[in-house]
Each structure stands twice: as structure tokens, then as C-alpha cells.
Scaffold this motif. Structure first.
Motif, PDB file in Angstrom:
ATOM      1  N   ARG A 181      43.305  41.191  36.876  1.00 53.81           N
ATOM      2  CA  ARG A 181      43.802  40.039  36.123  1.00 53.81           C
ATOM      3  C   ARG A 181      44.692  40.471  34.969  1.00 53.81           C
ATOM      4  N   ARG A 226      34.379  41.048  48.037  1.00 54.08           N
ATOM      5  CA  ARG A 226      35.444  40.415  48.830  1.00 54.08           C
ATOM      6  C   ARG A 226      35.400  38.891  48.676  1.00 54.08           C
ATOM      7  N   ALA A 227      34.191  38.340  48.645  1.00 58.18           N
ATOM      8  CA  ALA A 227      34.065  36.890  48.482  1.00 58.18           C
ATOM      9  C   ALA A 227      34.581  36.447  47.115  1.00 58.18           C
ATOM     10  N   ASP A 228      34.257  37.213  46.075  1.00 56.68           N
ATOM     11  CA  ASP A 228      34.764  36.886  44.734  1.00 56.68           C
ATOM     12  C   ASP A 228      36.280  37.019  44.687  1.00 56.68           C
ATOM     13  N   ALA A 237      38.366  36.653  47.090  1.00 49.60           N
ATOM     14  CA  ALA A 237      39.009  35.594  47.875  1.00 49.60           C
ATOM     15  C   ALA A 237      39.240  34.329  47.060  1.00 49.60           C
ATOM     16  N   ARG A 238      38.510  34.158  45.976  1.00 49.23           N
ATOM     17  CA  ARG A 238      38.662  32.975  45.131  1.00 49.23           C
ATOM     18  C   ARG A 238      39.726  33.154  44.054  1.00 49.23           C
ATOM     19  N   GLU A 239      40.321  34.346  44.007  1.00 49.81           N
ATOM     20  CA  GLU A 239      41.355  34.615  43.007  1.00 49.81           C
ATOM     21  C   GLU A 239      42.729  34.176  43.526  1.00 49.81           C
ATOM     22  N   PRO A 240      43.686  33.947  42.634  1.00 49.56           N
ATOM     23  CA  PRO A 240      45.058  33.603  43.066  1.00 49.56           C
ATOM     24  C   PRO A 240      45.687  34.732  43.872  1.00 49.56           C
ATOM     25  N   ASP A 241      46.718  34.395  44.630  1.00 44.17           N
ATOM     26  CA  ASP A 241      47.381  35.369  45.504  1.00 44.17           C
ATOM     27  C   ASP A 241      47.848  36.606  44.735  1.00 44.17           C
ATOM     28  N   ARG A 268      44.925  38.914  44.127  1.00 42.67           N
ATOM     29  CA  ARG A 268      44.415  39.506  45.377  1.00 42.67           C
ATOM     30  C   ARG A 268      45.329  40.616  45.871  1.00 42.67           C
TER      31      ARG A 268
END
Length: 244
Positions: A46, A65-67, A69-73, A76
């Protein structure tokens, strides 16, 4: 509460070291060995850095990976997550591939840590920062002493093993020993902090306070973690070495 204090203080201390060593705005190459579920990975991504997380536990990798996946492109795209052992950094990466290498909460599970630490240092480019978070072997007697477990407290003065809150027998490191280790691998200690001076004895189910109370708690822990004699009796030590 303990994890909130740990993650927040280490993040602040790491940012202090990064900002004091690298130009403002430089996109750093970061490796987090034993990333857990990736708390520091996400924080650093970030902040704009390219981060690789290495973790041996498949369940923690899946959670990370699940956490992620919730981040902006854009965030990621800056993160790579790999399942693997800390001793295998040479298998996955070339020497000198990173500007910053983290290894937080891992050495206590390694019987012979010197080889692991040396391998981490090899991953650093010249001038790179090595960040280690370890159990403080110089303060092992405090937790059992506060609990009235006098036999364990007495044994802790001369030993390096302890039983953690998961019931596992693990090991602690002493500041003087790690200072010598870092010197020997050409990544001498440049700064160290204490982490969890006041809150290590918090109940396992204790939740962190919120708002102003949390900020005051963190301010007290942060001040103690950089002030003698308090930092020397912290539950954890955060050591920062620089690759020559």
C-alpha cells in the motif's frame, strides 16, 4: 491486543528505518520471509513497494491470498506470494535481489538460526536493510515471573527455550548474540527496538482498545520501545541490520 501492538509498532519502526535509508518515493523491492497472513506485505504494498511474501504454511498463504484479493488492482500487482521454506530463499531468488528483507517471528522456530540469517543477508543488495523480529532471550523470566511460576522463571535466566502460548517449545535470542551474528554476515546492527514492553501479559482474548485509548497505548509502547532501560525487557526485539 498483543498482535495489534506488535504489527503497528513494527510497521512504524520499519518505516522509520526505510525513510532514513532510502530516498523518499523510491519503490523498494521487499521480501518478507515467514510472512504469516501477510500483514506487513499489504502495508508495504500500500506504501508503493513491490513485495514478495514467502510462507511455508499453506493455510496462511491461502489467507494472505484471500486478503490480497480484496485489495485494489494497483496493490495486487505489486505483490507476489510464494509457498516455501525460509531456508530455501536461494532456490527462489538470486542474491542481491531485494532492498529490504523481513523475517519477523520466525527465528524462534529455528533450532540453528545463523544459517537462515546468513541466507537472508545474501538476498540483500548492498546497503539493503535486514529486519528481524525475535523473542527477547534477555527477558524470558518476566512472563513466568509475573505469573508466579518461580521454577520456570529461575530456569529462564540461563536458558533460551520457552513454551509459547500455543504450547510449543521454542527458542529465544539474546541481543548480544544476534549483534555478533549480524556483524559476522556483513550486515551489522544499525538500530534496535523493544516491542511489547507493557502489553505482553495481556490475556489471550483481550481486544485492543479503540480511538484515543489505543493511540495512548501505542504511544506509550512506542516510547518504551526506543528508551532504555525499558526496551531491554520487551517481550520481542526488532533488530535492523544493513548489508555492507
Amino acid at each position: 491486543m498483543r498482535d495489534v501492538v506488535r504489527q503497528e509498532l513494527v510497521s512504524r519502526q520499519l518505516e522509520e528505518q526505510i525513510s532514513g535509508r532510502f530516498p523518499v518515493g523510491q519503490r523498494l523491492r521487499v521480501l518478507d520471509v515467514g510472512m504469516g497472513r501477510g500483514t506487513q506485505v499489504l502495508r508495504l504494498a500500500r506504501a508503493g513497494h513491490g513485495v514478495t511474501g514467502l510462507e511455508s504454511d499453506p493455510a496462511l498463504v491461502a489467507a494472505a491470498r484471500a486478503d490480497l484479493a480484496r485489495e485494489p488492482d494497483g496493490i495486487r500487482e505489486r505483490v507476489r506470494l510464494i509457498q516455501g521454506e525460509g531456508m530455501d530463499t536461494g532456490v527462489h531468488f538470486k542474491p542481491g535481489s531485494f532492498d529490504v528483507v523481513l523475517c519477523h517471528g520466525v527465528l524462534m522456530y529455528v533450532r540453528e538460526p545463523d544459517a537462515l540469517v546468513a541466507g537472508l543477508a545474501r538476498m540483500l543488495a548492498p546497503g539493503g536493510l535486514l529486519s528481524l523480529l525475535v523473542r527477547n532471550g534477555d527477558a524470558l523470566a518476566l512472563r513466568p515471573g509475573y505469573a508466579g511460576d518461580w521454577a520456570t522463571a529461575l530456569a529462564s535466566f540461563d536458558g533460551s527455550s520457552y513454551t509459547n502460548r500455543l504450547g510449543l517449545t521454542v527458542r529465544a535470542d539474546r541481543l548480544a548474540d544476534l549483534t555478533r551474528t549480524l556483524e559476522g554476515i556483513a550486515a551489522p546492527l544499525r538500530a534496535w527496538y523493544g516491542v511489547r514492553v507493557f502489553t505482553d501479559g495481556a490475556d489471550d482474548a483481550a481486544e485492543a482498545p479503540t480511538g484515543g485509548k489505543l493511540e495512548r497505548l501505542l504511544a506509550a509502547e512506542e516510547r518504551a520501545g526506543r528508551t532504555d532501560p525499558y526496551r531491554a525487557v520487551a517481550a520481542l526485539l526488532h533488530l535492523c541490520g544493513v548489508r555492507g
